[in-house]
Design a protein around this motif. Structure first.
Motif, PDB file in Angstrom:
ATOM      1  N   UNK A 190       0.832  -1.202   0.000  1.00  0.00           N
ATOM      2  CA  UNK A 190       0.000   0.000   0.000  1.00  0.00           C
ATOM      3  C   UNK A 190       0.868   1.254   0.000  1.00  0.00           C
ATOM      4  N   UNK A 191       1.942   1.228   0.789  1.00  0.00           N
ATOM      5  CA  UNK A 191       2.856   2.365   0.833  1.00  0.00           C
ATOM      6  C   UNK A 191       3.534   2.565  -0.524  1.00  0.00           C
ATOM      7  N   UNK A 192       3.969   1.471  -1.155  1.00  0.00           N
ATOM      8  CA  UNK A 192       4.602   1.577  -2.473  1.00  0.00           C
ATOM      9  C   UNK A 192       3.624   2.145  -3.495  1.00  0.00           C
ATOM     10  N   UNK A 193       2.389   1.648  -3.491  1.00  0.00           N
ATOM     11  CA  UNK A 193       1.380   2.159  -4.425  1.00  0.00           C
ATOM     12  C   UNK A 193       1.104   3.632  -4.210  1.00  0.00           C
ATOM     13  N   UNK A 194       1.006   4.015  -2.958  1.00  0.00           N
ATOM     14  CA  UNK A 194       0.777   5.428  -2.639  1.00  0.00           C
ATOM     15  C   UNK A 194       1.939   6.285  -3.128  1.00  0.00           C
ATOM     16  N   UNK A 195       3.153   5.802  -2.948  1.00  0.00           N
ATOM     17  CA  UNK A 195       4.328   6.575  -3.374  1.00  0.00           C
ATOM     18  C   UNK A 195       4.405   6.696  -4.896  1.00  0.00           C
ATOM     19  N   UNK A 196       3.995   5.646  -5.622  1.00  0.00           N
ATOM     20  CA  UNK A 196       3.940   5.758  -7.088  1.00  0.00           C
ATOM     21  C   UNK A 196       2.956   6.862  -7.494  1.00  0.00           C
ATOM     22  N   UNK A 197       1.816   6.894  -6.841  1.00  0.00           N
ATOM     23  CA  UNK A 197       0.804   7.907  -7.166  1.00  0.00           C
ATOM     24  C   UNK A 197       1.302   9.297  -6.804  1.00  0.00           C
ATOM     25  N   UNK A 198       1.902   9.432  -5.630  1.00  0.00           N
ATOM     26  CA  UNK A 198       2.431  10.733  -5.193  1.00  0.00           C
ATOM     27  C   UNK A 198       3.534  11.200  -6.138  1.00  0.00           C
ATOM     28  N   UNK A 199       4.429  10.289  -6.514  1.00  0.00           N
ATOM     29  CA  UNK A 199       5.524  10.659  -7.414  1.00  0.00           C
ATOM     30  C   UNK A 199       4.998  11.083  -8.779  1.00  0.00           C
ATOM     31  N   UNK A 200       4.021  10.363  -9.298  1.00  0.00           N
ATOM     32  CA  UNK A 200       3.435  10.742 -10.587  1.00  0.00           C
ATOM     33  C   UNK A 200       2.782  12.116 -10.496  1.00  0.00           C
ATOM     34  N   UNK A 201       2.023  12.330  -9.418  1.00  0.00           N
ATOM     35  CA  UNK A 201       1.403  13.643  -9.226  1.00  0.00           C
ATOM     36  C   UNK A 201       2.439  14.748  -9.123  1.00  0.00           C
ATOM     37  N   UNK A 202       3.515  14.481  -8.414  1.00  0.00           N
ATOM     38  CA  UNK A 202       4.573  15.485  -8.277  1.00  0.00           C
ATOM     39  C   UNK A 202       5.227  15.780  -9.620  1.00  0.00           C
ATOM     40  N   UNK A 203       5.465  14.744 -10.408  1.00  0.00           N
ATOM     41  CA  UNK A 203       6.044  14.939 -11.745  1.00  0.00           C
ATOM     42  C   UNK A 203       5.175  15.858 -12.588  1.00  0.00           C
ATOM     43  N   UNK A 204       3.882  15.628 -12.517  1.00  0.00           N
ATOM     44  CA  UNK A 204       2.974  16.374 -13.388  1.00  0.00           C
ATOM     45  C   UNK A 204       2.612  17.750 -12.840  1.00  0.00           C
ATOM     46  N   UNK A 205       2.666  17.934 -11.527  1.00  0.00           N
ATOM     47  CA  UNK A 205       2.186  19.179 -10.933  1.00  0.00           C
ATOM     48  C   UNK A 205       3.276  20.139 -10.467  1.00  0.00           C
ATOM     49  N   UNK A 206       4.434  19.628 -10.099  1.00  0.00           N
ATOM     50  CA  UNK A 206       5.502  20.506  -9.613  1.00  0.00           C
ATOM     51  C   UNK A 206       6.341  21.024 -10.778  1.00  0.00           C
ATOM     52  N   UNK A 207       6.416  22.335 -10.947  1.00  0.00           N
ATOM     53  CA  UNK A 207       7.226  22.864 -12.048  1.00  0.00           C
ATOM     54  C   UNK A 207       8.731  22.627 -11.826  1.00  0.00           C
ATOM     55  N   UNK A 208       9.150  22.537 -10.575  1.00  0.00           N
ATOM     56  CA  UNK A 208      10.566  22.311 -10.275  1.00  0.00           C
ATOM     57  C   UNK A 208      10.796  20.924  -9.667  1.00  0.00           C
TER      58      UNK A 208
END
Length: 150
Positions: free
Chosen positions: A76-94
């Protein structure tokens, strides 16, 4: 219900990854650096979207495999981190400024969760089902030989 949903997200992940791979071969015939970078960026974006679906799959899988002690929590933690990382890639300009932090947040649960689950499946998970599979295979072969040669 959870199994079907988990399977759906895993198939979506595989499909998106399969499509993403087809973005790379055209780069072999390209000469302009901008064109190559555009194709690689397209591949990377599709790959990230695929990882989002894989993260959802892992979260659902963690709800399915409750019989294993700590592994569902790690999945569950790994799945959550994949989702968080994808969101960060797409939403964080830096994002690049935080890339090492996000890589660590994904890598540690991945190694602990997915690898321990894979090892559990290899060494422990299929004990009963392997005996059933061999028994079923023997019965099928015996039926086939009887039907074929009798």
């Amino acid at each position: 219900m959870l199994t079907s949903a988990s399977t759906f997200f895993r198939i979506m992940h595989a499909t998106i990854m399969g499509v993403a791979v087809f973005a790379l071969p055209p780069t072999l015939s390209m000469t302009a650096g901008e064109d190559i970078l555009s194709q690689v960026t397209l591949f990377n974006t599709m790959w990230l979207i695929g990882l989002f679906f894989f993260g959802v799959h892992l979260i659902l899988l963690s709800r399915i495999v409750k019989a294993i002690r700590i592994i569902p929590y790690l999945l569950m933690l790994a799945g959550t981190m994949y989702i968080v990382d994808t969101g960060a890639h797409l939403l964080l300009p830096d994002y690049d400024a935080y890339a090492t932090v996000f890589l660590t947040l994904v890598a540690i649960p991945f190694v602990l969760g997915e690898m321990s689950f894979a090892l559990w499946l290899l060494f422990r998970g299929g004990r009963n089902s392997a005996a059933i599979a061999w028994s079923s295979l023997r019965q099928s072969v015996a039926w086939y030989l009887n039907a074929r040669f009798m």
